[in-house]
Design a protein around this motif. Structure first.
Motif, PDB file in Angstrom:
ATOM      1  N   UNK A  78       0.697  -1.387  -0.104  1.00  0.00           N
ATOM      2  CA  UNK A  78       0.019  -0.193   0.062  1.00  0.00           C
ATOM      3  C   UNK A  78       1.037   1.478   0.111  1.00  0.00           C
ATOM      4  N   UNK A  79       2.053   1.402   0.059  1.00  0.00           N
ATOM      5  CA  UNK A  79       2.931   2.424   0.190  1.00  0.00           C
ATOM      6  C   UNK A  79       2.899   3.200  -1.157  1.00  0.00           C
ATOM      7  N   UNK A  80       3.316   4.350  -1.317  1.00  0.00           N
ATOM      8  CA  UNK A  80       3.457   5.295  -2.316  1.00  0.00           C
ATOM      9  C   UNK A  80       5.036   5.349  -2.918  1.00  0.00           C
ATOM     10  N   UNK A  81       4.847   4.967  -4.203  1.00  0.00           N
ATOM     11  CA  UNK A  81       6.414   4.834  -4.758  1.00  0.00           C
ATOM     12  C   UNK A  81       6.026   5.257  -6.365  1.00  0.00           C
ATOM     13  N   UNK A  82       7.164   5.850  -6.960  1.00  0.00           N
ATOM     14  CA  UNK A  82       8.368   6.608  -6.368  1.00  0.00           C
ATOM     15  C   UNK A  82       7.992   7.655  -5.524  1.00  0.00           C
ATOM     16  N   UNK A  83       9.012   8.255  -4.668  1.00  0.00           N
ATOM     17  CA  UNK A  83       9.106   9.013  -3.611  1.00  0.00           C
ATOM     18  C   UNK A  83       9.695  10.349  -4.185  1.00  0.00           C
ATOM     19  N   UNK A  84       8.866  11.405  -4.279  1.00  0.00           N
ATOM     20  CA  UNK A  84       9.630  12.796  -4.433  1.00  0.00           C
ATOM     21  C   UNK A  84      10.411  13.353  -3.137  1.00  0.00           C
ATOM     22  N   UNK A  85      11.396  13.583  -2.966  1.00  0.00           N
ATOM     23  CA  UNK A  85      12.365  13.980  -2.091  1.00  0.00           C
ATOM     24  C   UNK A  85      12.999  15.488  -2.137  1.00  0.00           C
ATOM     25  N   UNK A  86      13.682  15.922  -1.220  1.00  0.00           N
ATOM     26  CA  UNK A  86      14.227  17.236  -1.342  1.00  0.00           C
ATOM     27  C   UNK A  86      15.627  16.916  -0.685  1.00  0.00           C
ATOM     28  N   UNK A  87      16.493  18.138  -0.789  1.00  0.00           N
ATOM     29  CA  UNK A  87      17.996  18.070  -0.245  1.00  0.00           C
ATOM     30  C   UNK A  87      17.853  18.965   0.941  1.00  0.00           C
ATOM     31  N   UNK A  88      18.801  18.628   2.022  1.00  0.00           N
ATOM     32  CA  UNK A  88      18.864  19.733   3.002  1.00  0.00           C
ATOM     33  C   UNK A  88      19.312  21.028   2.672  1.00  0.00           C
ATOM     34  N   UNK A  89      20.003  21.255   1.540  1.00  0.00           N
ATOM     35  CA  UNK A  89      20.542  22.635   1.242  1.00  0.00           C
ATOM     36  C   UNK A  89      19.613  23.249   0.109  1.00  0.00           C
ATOM     37  N   UNK A  90      18.404  22.662  -0.003  1.00  0.00           N
ATOM     38  CA  UNK A  90      17.326  23.308  -0.881  1.00  0.00           C
ATOM     39  C   UNK A  90      16.700  24.430  -0.397  1.00  0.00           C
ATOM     40  N   UNK A  91      16.218  25.491  -0.891  1.00  0.00           N
ATOM     41  CA  UNK A  91      15.662  26.784  -0.366  1.00  0.00           C
ATOM     42  C   UNK A  91      14.242  26.473   0.010  1.00  0.00           C
ATOM     43  N   UNK A  92      13.794  27.086   1.366  1.00  0.00           N
ATOM     44  CA  UNK A  92      12.524  26.715   1.750  1.00  0.00           C
ATOM     45  C   UNK A  92      11.693  27.328   0.749  1.00  0.00           C
TER      46      UNK A  92
END
Length: 219
Positions: A78-92
């Motif tokens: 039931x999990x959603x995949x693929x997953x959109x992610x972000x990076x710690x140094x991405x701007x808010x």
């Protein structure tokens, strides 16, 4: 402001072979709405939400006549995949755009393919409060100014300097309805009595939209 400044690093995770019952337990126990699903290398391979569990239940009930059948199913079903992610140094601001456009409620934060954090709608809202300065005692002023290159912001700021008023935050937005000639500057200033500086603007080409002047009888 960067994602690393607002993300949570103590991320609760599960593997794909975990059961729905385990997911429900973690969601309820920790009062969270999302759990990233990782593999043995700490790579994000999916994500599950409380909604995923609720939405999946009716289809499972068609195959199982008891609640135990649902709870023993694996997360990978039931999990959603693929997953959109972000990076710690991405701007808010960039991440906020993703939340809005994709209608996401959270984003796992990944660095070198490793899960390092998670950012949620609540984290984004808190960041917005911090950026606008509404978390501290202050007063908001909205000033209509010409939308031109150079000079306007520094000219407006000098009125606060003359009054020895500290500017907590400042941002702008287009003058409705999308007037290309003017824009609105929004200042949050550290004073509980803005009327002296408001009156200073009365004899300028800048228009105070908020707070209103008492002389204008606009309240």
């Amino acid at each position: 402001m960067l994602v690393k400044d607002i993300m949570k690093t103590d991320v609760i995770t599960l593997t794909a072979n975990a059961t729905v019952e385990e997911a429900l337990h973690l969601l309820q126990k920790n009062h969270i709405r999302h759990i990233p699903i990782i593999n043995e290398s700490n790579h994000v391979i999916g994500i599950i939400s409380d909604r995923d569990v609720r939405d999946a239940s009716p289809s499972f009930l068609e195959e199982h006549n008891n609640r135990g059948g649902i709870l023993t199913r694996t997360i990978k079903e039931i999990m959603s995949t693929p997953v959109v992610t972000t990076h710690p140094y991405e701007f808010f601001e960039e991440v906020a755009s993703i939340f809005y456009q994709k209608e996401f409620a959270c984003l796992p934060v990944v660095r070198d393919k490793q899960l390092v954090g998670i950012v949620t709608e609540k984290d984004m809202l808190y960041a917005f409060i911090q950026l606008t300065g509404t978390h501290s005692p202050s007063t908001q002023l909205e000033i209509k100014v010409p939308d031109q290159i150079g000079g306007v912001l520094s000219d407006v700021c000098q009125y606060f300097t003359k009054r020895n008023i500290k500017i907590v935050s400042v941002y702008s937005y287009p003058d409705p309805p999308k007037d290309v000639v003017y824009k609105i500057l929004v200042f949050r200033i550290q004073t509980m009595n803005p009327m002296p500086v408001v009156k200073d603007f009365q004899n300028t080409d800048y228009q105070i939209l908020y707070p209103y002047w008492e002389d204008n009888h606009e309240f």
